[in-house]
Design a protein around this motif. Structure first.
Motif, short mmCIF file in Angstrom:
data_model
loop_
_atom_site.label_atom_id
_atom_site.label_comp_id
_atom_site.label_asym_id
_atom_site.label_seq_id
_atom_site.Cartn_x
_atom_site.Cartn_y
_atom_site.Cartn_z
N GLY A 83 0.81 -1.21 0.00
CA GLY A 83 0.00 0.00 0.00
C GLY A 83 0.84 1.26 0.00
N ILE A 175 -4.82 -4.54 -7.06
CA ILE A 175 -5.06 -5.06 -5.71
C ILE A 175 -6.08 -4.16 -5.01
CG2 ILE A 175 -4.00 -5.54 -3.47
CD1 ILE A 175 -1.40 -6.20 -5.01
N PRO A 176 -7.21 -4.71 -4.58
CA PRO A 176 -8.30 -3.88 -4.04
C PRO A 176 -8.04 -3.32 -2.65
CG PRO A 176 -8.90 -6.19 -3.92
CD PRO A 176 -7.61 -6.13 -4.67
N ASP A 177 -7.17 -3.98 -1.88
CA ASP A 177 -6.95 -3.55 -0.50
C ASP A 177 -6.24 -2.19 -0.46
OD1 ASP A 177 -7.64 -6.19 -0.51
OD2 ASP A 177 -6.09 -6.85 0.85
N THR A 178 -6.44 -1.47 0.64
CA THR A 178 -5.71 -0.22 0.86
C THR A 178 -4.40 -0.48 1.59
OG1 THR A 178 -7.78 1.03 0.98
CG2 THR A 178 -5.83 2.08 1.92
N PHE A 180 -1.73 -3.36 2.45
CA PHE A 180 -1.35 -4.72 2.07
C PHE A 180 0.15 -4.82 1.89
CE2 PHE A 180 -2.10 -2.37 -1.83
CZ PHE A 180 -1.11 -2.79 -2.70
#
Length: 223
Positions: A83, A175-178, A180
């Motif tokens: 991130g 990647i959808p996560d904030t 990671f």
């Protein structure tokens, strides 16, 4: 050779205990200078140098003044390596970049130079610099990877990731996560046979824990 480097300096340094209560880990002195100075010494020839900051960010920002460092501020949350790298992409540019952890000290050739010489973007999406476990001073635990004959990295083995690599960043946008870890991107690269490694010929010391300070200083005295 990549034109930009990301220096990871945003973490809490919890393994350092009381040493990081009032000081971010990258500014802890080792052999007379902050850990971040040791990392910066490897990056002198790189035009764009970005350091991320979260924990005691004001101290990192003050340190960066006059050193040609651009600060990527992570707020309100620390974003982990993946991130954090994605957050800094507007500062780093779209091309492959170096990333470098700031909690290690090296004895031997400049690892970023070795990565540059071995980098082949036609065959690699990332090239990680690893050190044999026997030369990973202060390492607690086993290795991270093994290296196959074709240069690809595989999980579990006697090679320790040094925190230095060249990596293509375009896959971060998928990647959808904030928050990671770069491990998510590495796993995707490995599944396509494009996660590669290089063995470091010198010695490397993990200074992520208090005992590492003395070990690093002793290693440097032996040079």
């Amino acid at each position: 050779m990549p034109n930009a480097v990301m220096l990871f300096a945003a973490g809490f340094g919890t393994r350092m205990g009381a040493l990081t209560k009032n000081c971010p880990k990258p500014l802890i002195p080792v052999a007379g200078k902050p850990l971040l100075d040791h990392a910066l010494g490897l990056t002198a020839s790189i035009p764009t140098r970005v350091v991320n900051a979260h924990y005691h960010a004001d101290q990192i920002e003050n340190y960066a003044k006059g050193k040609g460092l651009i600060v990527s501020l992570e707020t309100p949350d620390v974003l982990d390596t993946g991130g954090g790298l994605r957050h800094a992409m507007p500062l780093l540019g779209p091309d492959p970049v170096f990333t470098l952890n700031t909690d290690a000290v090296w004895s031997g050739p400049n690892g970023l130079d070795l990565l540059t010489q071995a980098w082949n973007p036609d065959k690699m999406d990332a090239l990680l610099l690893c050190v044999p476990l026997r030369n990973a001073i202060g390492r607690k635990g086993g290795g991270d990877f093994r290296l196959s004959d074709d240069g690809q990295l595989h999980r579990k083995g006697d090679l320790v990731y040094t925190g230095a690599q060249i990596i293509k960043t375009d896959g971060l946008t998928d990647i959808p996560d904030t928050v990671f870890s770069l491990n998510l991107l590495w796993n995707k690269m490995a599944s396509h046979g494009r996660l590669c490694g290089l063995s470091y010929p010198g010695k490397w010391c993990d200074v992520g824990h208090p005992e590492g300070i003395q070990l690093a200083e002793e290693m440097l005295q032996r040079v």
